[in-house]
Design an enzyme around this catalytic site. Structure first.
Site, mmCIF file in Angstrom:
data_model
loop_
_atom_site.group_PDB
_atom_site.id
_atom_site.type_symbol
_atom_site.label_atom_id
_atom_site.label_comp_id
_atom_site.label_asym_id
_atom_site.label_seq_id
_atom_site.Cartn_x
_atom_site.Cartn_y
_atom_site.Cartn_z
ATOM 1 N N TYR A 156 54.869 33.106 7.130
ATOM 2 C CA TYR A 156 53.796 32.513 7.939
ATOM 3 C C TYR A 156 54.196 31.087 8.279
ATOM 4 O O TYR A 156 54.655 30.339 7.416
ATOM 5 C CB TYR A 156 52.487 32.519 7.149
ATOM 6 C CG TYR A 156 51.331 31.843 7.850
ATOM 7 C CD1 TYR A 156 50.768 32.383 9.003
ATOM 8 C CD2 TYR A 156 50.785 30.656 7.353
ATOM 9 C CE1 TYR A 156 49.694 31.767 9.637
ATOM 10 C CE2 TYR A 156 49.713 30.038 7.986
ATOM 11 C CZ TYR A 156 49.173 30.597 9.131
ATOM 12 O OH TYR A 156 48.112 29.982 9.758
ATOM 13 N N ASP A 251 61.333 26.166 7.299
ATOM 14 C CA ASP A 251 59.929 25.765 7.169
ATOM 15 C C ASP A 251 59.645 25.454 5.697
ATOM 16 O O ASP A 251 59.559 26.348 4.857
ATOM 17 C CB ASP A 251 59.026 26.892 7.696
ATOM 18 C CG ASP A 251 57.552 26.531 7.640
ATOM 19 O OD1 ASP A 251 57.213 25.465 7.080
ATOM 20 O OD2 ASP A 251 56.733 27.313 8.165
ATOM 21 N N LYS A 283 51.421 19.777 3.807
ATOM 22 C CA LYS A 283 50.814 19.892 2.471
ATOM 23 C C LYS A 283 51.073 18.662 1.593
ATOM 24 O O LYS A 283 50.424 17.646 1.775
ATOM 25 C CB LYS A 283 51.250 21.199 1.817
ATOM 26 C CG LYS A 283 50.772 22.428 2.664
ATOM 27 C CD LYS A 283 50.915 23.739 1.942
ATOM 28 C CE LYS A 283 50.655 24.945 2.823
ATOM 29 N NZ LYS A 283 49.299 25.419 2.836
HETATM 30 N N1 PLP Z 1 54.213 26.906 7.385
HETATM 31 C C1 PLP Z 1 53.994 27.341 6.124
HETATM 32 C C2 PLP Z 1 55.156 27.802 5.306
HETATM 33 C C3 PLP Z 1 52.710 27.360 5.602
HETATM 34 O O1 PLP Z 1 52.509 27.796 4.346
HETATM 35 C C4 PLP Z 1 51.645 26.922 6.405
HETATM 36 C C5 PLP Z 1 50.255 26.960 5.897
HETATM 37 O O2 PLP Z 1 49.949 27.514 4.878
HETATM 38 C C6 PLP Z 1 51.915 26.478 7.695
HETATM 39 C C7 PLP Z 1 53.207 26.474 8.164
HETATM 40 C C8 PLP Z 1 50.798 26.000 8.584
HETATM 41 O O3 PLP Z 1 50.296 24.784 8.098
HETATM 42 P P1 PLP Z 1 48.808 24.323 8.498
HETATM 43 O O4 PLP Z 1 47.875 25.245 7.801
HETATM 44 O O5 PLP Z 1 48.752 22.909 7.997
HETATM 45 O O6 PLP Z 1 48.726 24.400 9.984
#
Ligand code: PLP
Length: 452
Positions: A156, A251, A283
């Site tokens: 994700y 990511d 985060k």
């Molecule tokens: N990338 C990863 C690996 C994530 O775990 C998340 C959210 O949980 C995101 C992107 C998206 O971040 P946000 O919820 O701050 O938009």
């Protein structure tokens, strides 16, 4: 850590728990009553608890119940809630004003801290992980002059149109939208491959290599539960991208400054001698505020506006309160913090495995760095299809028994159990004591057990 003063509770609900009454009010004015779907408890049933306050490893809800927090805001609260030094830095920053739309000192200092701790040479701040991955994808396409993006099922990356994609009918065929509202044209340049599948990755490059702008992957996936990359898998992505002129977008929104001090890269790329072209963060680096970032090689980052032609911007990007919180958090995130979280994770993992074994519940504990999750299935989980063998019925019963005994787990069977440096012996003891009853509840709720 007193319960909130009842006079501060938002409503007098009589004998109805305040969380229930608030949830009803919320559902009347917000879809599902929540501002991010997983919070609604749809996967586990029941009513989400409305949190009134938090301190260290503990949450207190609007009814005055206390819970050990295993959500930690879905990752950001590495130091626990209300760390005194983070709070003092934030309050001081608020005293100077909250947003100016001009460059400020904390955003330079946070960028320097991130550059010092990770392989990125330059970094740009945004306000959410979604914005970070969306911007990284745009930059990769702009830099390479190519359009195709490769992603992996079960990873994700936020709710970016082109990444909300489900696998098409064949391995090397283009994706279909993963949700209504995403036009087919947004995913028809996205290839979705099974995670950890080297043959599928090689085949995708063999067939589409000259069109691939980027491969994006969770550095160490946590969004299908923790599914560690097989040894060499991230290195293969790096090698194939380099050979074919594509960019490797790693990511680290979840793993960054959490899986280890240097994120997931500190566990593999740093050891093996490769560096992704772009990384995304969020985060932990926001210290509980809306801040995220993407960064990478200077040559690639220089393609961004105002230096280069790829447009990207944000009214609150680099906000001084958020960057102050992130900077204070990262400066406090020392080796001792990661050692503490690693030890706490061992305590919880060992106790969970013992309780589930004792109760005869099929389970599998998986980790990457200090992150871990528990699958309610027997076989190893290496990809999304295997993750989905988890017994959701057993998890539901387990979750509610833990909640009733004062432990707030993620309300979904496919999530990391997040810990912080504030999870001390008192918090760990509370988790360990709750586990046996929850394991028995899981056993009673399911007819799937351990096969011998
Ligand atoms: N990338 C990863 C690996 C994530 O775990 C998340 C959210 O949980 C995101 C992107 C998206 O971040 P946000 O919820 O701050 O938009």
């Amino acid at each position: 850590m007193a319960a909130p003063d009842p006079s501060e509770l938002p409503i007098d609900t009589g004998s109805v728990p305040a969380s229930e009454s608030l949830f009803a009010r919320a559902q009347a004015v917000t879809p599902g009553g929540v501002n991010s779907p997983v919070r609604a408890f749809n996967a586990v049933g029941g009513t989400p608890r409305f949190v009134a306050s938090a301190e260290g490893a503990w949450l207190t809800d609007v009814d005055g119940n206390r819970y050990v927090d295993l959500i930690c805001s879905w990752g950001p609260m590495l130091l626990g809630h209300r760390h005194p030094e983070v709070e003092a830095a934030v309050l001081a920053a608020i005293g100077r004003g909250t947003s100016y739309g001009t460059p400020t000192v904390p955003e330079v200092e946070l960028a320097e801290e991130i550059v010092a701790r990770t392989p990125v040479e330059e970094v740009r701040f945004v306000s959410s992980g979604t914005e970070a991955t969306m911007s990284a994808i745009r930059l990769a396409r702009g830099f390479t002059g190519r359009d195709v993006i490769v992603k992996f099922a079960g990873c994700y990356h936020g709710h970016v149109d082109s990444l909300l994609a489900a696998a098409g009918s064949g391995l090397a065929t283009f994706a279909v939208p993963g949700t209504p509202g995403v036009p087919a044209s947004s995913t028809e340049l996205t290839l979705v491959l099974p995670y950890n599948d080297t043959a599928a990755l090689e085949a995708a490059f063999a067939e589409h290599g000259p069109r691939i702008a980027a491969v994006i992957t969770e550095a160490g996936p946590g969004n299908m539960g923790v599914v560690p990359p097989a040894p060499g898998f991230n290195r293969l992505i790096s090698t194939l991208c380099a050979e074919h002129g594509a960019l490797f977008v790693s990511d680290e929104v979840m793993t960054g400054f959490r899986a280890s001090k240097e994120g997931h890269w500190g566990l593999d790329g740093k050891v093996e001698g490769w560096v992704p072209d772009l990384l995304t963060f969020g985060k932990v680096m926001g210290g509980g505020f809306p801040a995220a970032a993407f960064g990478g090689r200077a040559e690639v980052m220089q393609a961004l506006s105002p230096v280069g032609p790829v447009y990207q911007a944000g009214t609150l990007s680099g906000n001084p309160i958020a960057t102050t919180a992130g900077l204070a958090t990262l400066r406090l995130a020392t080796d001792e913090v990661y050692d503490h979280i690693g030890r706490a994770a061992e305590v919880v993992k060992t106790a969970a495995a013992a309780a589930l074994t004792e109760a005869g519940v099929a389970h599998r504990v998986q980790s990457t760095g200090t992150m871990f999750s528990v699958f309610f299935t027997e076989s190893p989980v290496t990809n999304f299809d295997e993750a989905r063998t988890t017994d959701e019925t057993a998890y539901r019963a387990f979750f509610h028994a833990m909640l009733a005994d004062g432990v707030y787990l993620p309300p979904s069977a496919y999530e990391v159990w997040f810990l912080s440096s504030a999870h001390d012996d008192e918090a760990l003891d509370a988790i360990v004591s709750a586990l046996p009853r929850a394991a028995k509840a899981a056993a009673a709720a399911t007819d799937r057990g351990i096969t011998t």
